[in-house]
Write a protein that holds these residues in place. Structure first.
Motif, short mmCIF file in Angstrom:
data_model
loop_
_atom_site.label_atom_id
_atom_site.label_comp_id
_atom_site.label_asym_id
_atom_site.label_seq_id
_atom_site.Cartn_x
_atom_site.Cartn_y
_atom_site.Cartn_z
N THR A 33 0.84 -1.25 0.00
CA THR A 33 -0.01 -0.19 0.09
C THR A 33 1.11 1.20 -0.06
N LEU A 34 0.56 2.17 -0.79
CA LEU A 34 1.30 3.53 -1.06
C LEU A 34 1.12 4.45 0.21
N GLY A 35 1.97 5.03 0.84
CA GLY A 35 1.81 5.84 1.92
C GLY A 35 1.55 5.00 3.26
N ASN A 36 2.48 3.73 3.28
CA ASN A 36 2.11 2.82 4.44
C ASN A 36 3.09 3.02 5.61
N ALA A 37 3.88 4.08 5.43
CA ALA A 37 4.89 4.40 6.60
C ALA A 37 4.33 4.28 8.14
N GLU A 38 3.27 4.76 8.27
CA GLU A 38 2.94 4.79 9.39
C GLU A 38 2.10 3.50 9.97
N SER A 39 1.76 2.81 9.12
CA SER A 39 0.92 1.52 9.43
C SER A 39 2.01 0.09 9.28
N HIS A 40 3.03 0.46 8.57
CA HIS A 40 3.72 -1.02 8.22
C HIS A 40 4.38 -1.56 9.38
N THR A 41 4.63 -2.93 9.40
CA THR A 41 5.25 -3.56 10.33
C THR A 41 6.78 -3.23 10.15
N ASP A 42 7.45 -2.54 11.11
CA ASP A 42 8.71 -2.27 11.16
C ASP A 42 9.80 -3.70 11.46
N ILE A 43 10.90 -3.64 10.75
CA ILE A 43 11.96 -4.67 11.41
C ILE A 43 13.04 -4.11 11.84
N LEU A 44 13.25 -4.39 13.24
CA LEU A 44 14.33 -3.73 13.81
C LEU A 44 15.28 -5.03 14.34
N ILE A 45 16.53 -4.83 14.13
CA ILE A 45 17.39 -5.83 14.32
C ILE A 45 18.75 -5.39 15.10
N ALA A 46 18.91 -5.69 16.39
CA ALA A 46 19.93 -5.03 17.11
C ALA A 46 21.29 -5.29 16.66
N VAL A 47 22.37 -4.75 16.86
CA VAL A 47 23.76 -5.21 16.64
C VAL A 47 24.01 -6.07 17.74
N ILE A 48 24.70 -7.16 17.22
CA ILE A 48 24.95 -8.44 18.28
C ILE A 48 26.10 -8.09 19.24
N ALA A 49 25.47 -8.54 20.31
CA ALA A 49 26.33 -8.35 21.46
C ALA A 49 27.25 -9.58 21.74
N LYS A 50 28.29 -9.76 21.40
CA LYS A 50 29.07 -10.98 20.94
C LYS A 50 30.04 -11.48 22.17
N ASP A 51 30.25 -12.58 22.74
CA ASP A 51 30.91 -13.32 23.43
C ASP A 51 31.00 -12.59 24.76
N LYS A 52 30.03 -12.19 25.26
CA LYS A 52 29.85 -11.63 26.83
C LYS A 52 30.35 -12.50 27.77
N THR A 53 31.19 -12.39 28.61
CA THR A 53 31.56 -13.26 29.73
C THR A 53 31.40 -12.70 31.20
N SER A 54 30.78 -11.35 31.10
CA SER A 54 30.47 -10.94 32.52
C SER A 54 29.74 -9.66 32.37
N ASN A 55 29.02 -9.24 33.34
CA ASN A 55 28.38 -8.09 33.39
C ASN A 55 29.09 -6.82 33.77
N ASP A 56 29.21 -5.99 32.69
CA ASP A 56 30.05 -4.83 33.18
C ASP A 56 29.60 -3.68 33.79
N GLY A 57 28.44 -3.74 34.02
CA GLY A 57 27.55 -2.86 34.83
C GLY A 57 26.60 -2.11 34.27
N ASN A 58 26.73 -2.19 32.94
CA ASN A 58 25.65 -1.47 32.01
C ASN A 58 24.67 -2.43 31.29
#
Length: 225
Positions: A33-58
């Motif tokens: 549908t043209l003009g669908n920017a408000e109603s279209h399902t967005d796809i959000l993918i986060a930057v991979i948080a890789k090889d975490k071995t501990s909680n750095d406090g954040n």
């Protein structure tokens, strides 16, 4: 160690996640549908948080990125009109646009579902000097190249000025040299500018990409899981 993958919405059809492939989406189709920017399902993918071995406090950093594109087309009249003169755009059509694809290894590929977007319900847009008229409102699109050797994506415009006794039709490639975007890239807003002159009788066309800006404030609904 732990590696964290984040995405939204959680129930997107065709989505899978594994340590080997990361986040993958098979056979995703955009709403056409043209003009669908408000109603279209967005796809959000986060930057991979890789090889975490501990909680750095954040905690785990979760930086989401848009994975679709948005396209808008505006038109401008390049000269002032005198009494009795006019210029308008009657209709437009986007040609040879892919509507489906697979998201694999961070890239859209395996495009399919090529079709034309026809703005059949468009009202006549009268152009005025010094202002931009929206002739295609922001529409979420499948990211894709614009430089196909055959069946290249293009726009067909039906317009008329006082210089002509009838409506004129012109088809322009969406990739029209360095001044236009070579691809609809994920996370980009692409605005095409149509510039019409009634004095010298020409049409200029260019396309400018910009970042799909994030909304400040408010809540992000990731679903119920």
């Amino acid at each position: 160690s732990l590696t964290f993958f984040s995405y939204a919405p959680y129930d997107l059809p065709g989505l899978s996640c594994s340590c080997g492939e990361g986040i993958r989406i098979d056979d995703f189709t955009v709403n056409t549908t043209l003009g669908n920017a408000e109603s279209h399902t967005d796809i959000l993918i986060a930057v991979i948080a890789k090889d975490k071995t501990s909680n750095d406090g954040n905690g785990v950093p979760t930086i989401f990125q848009h994975k679709l594109s948005r396209v808008e087309i505006v038109a401008t009249l390049n000269n002032e009109l005198e009494s009795g003169e006019y210029a308008y755009i009657k209709s437009l059509k986007l040609n040879n646009i892919y509507t489906s694809g697979d998201y694999i290894d961070g890239t859209w590929t395996n495009y399919s579902g090529r079709q034309n977007y026809q703005n059949t319900g468009m009202a006549q847009v009268d152009l005025t000097y010094g202002s931009q008229s929206v002739i295609l409102p922001k529409t979420v699109m499948m990211p894709q190249p614009m430089t196909s050797a055959s069946n290249a994506p293009s726009i067909t415009i039906v317009y008329r000025t006082h210089n002509h006794s009838s409506e004129q039709t012109q088809t322009i490639p969406l990739y029209n040299g360095p001044a236009t975007a070579a691809a609809w890239e994920p996370g980009k807003d692409i605005t095409y500018h149509i510039n019409i002159s009634t004095k010298d009788e020409y049409i200029d066309f260019d396309g400018v990409p910009s970042e799909w800006m994030y909304q400040e404030g408010g809540d992000l609904d990731l679903g119920n899981k």
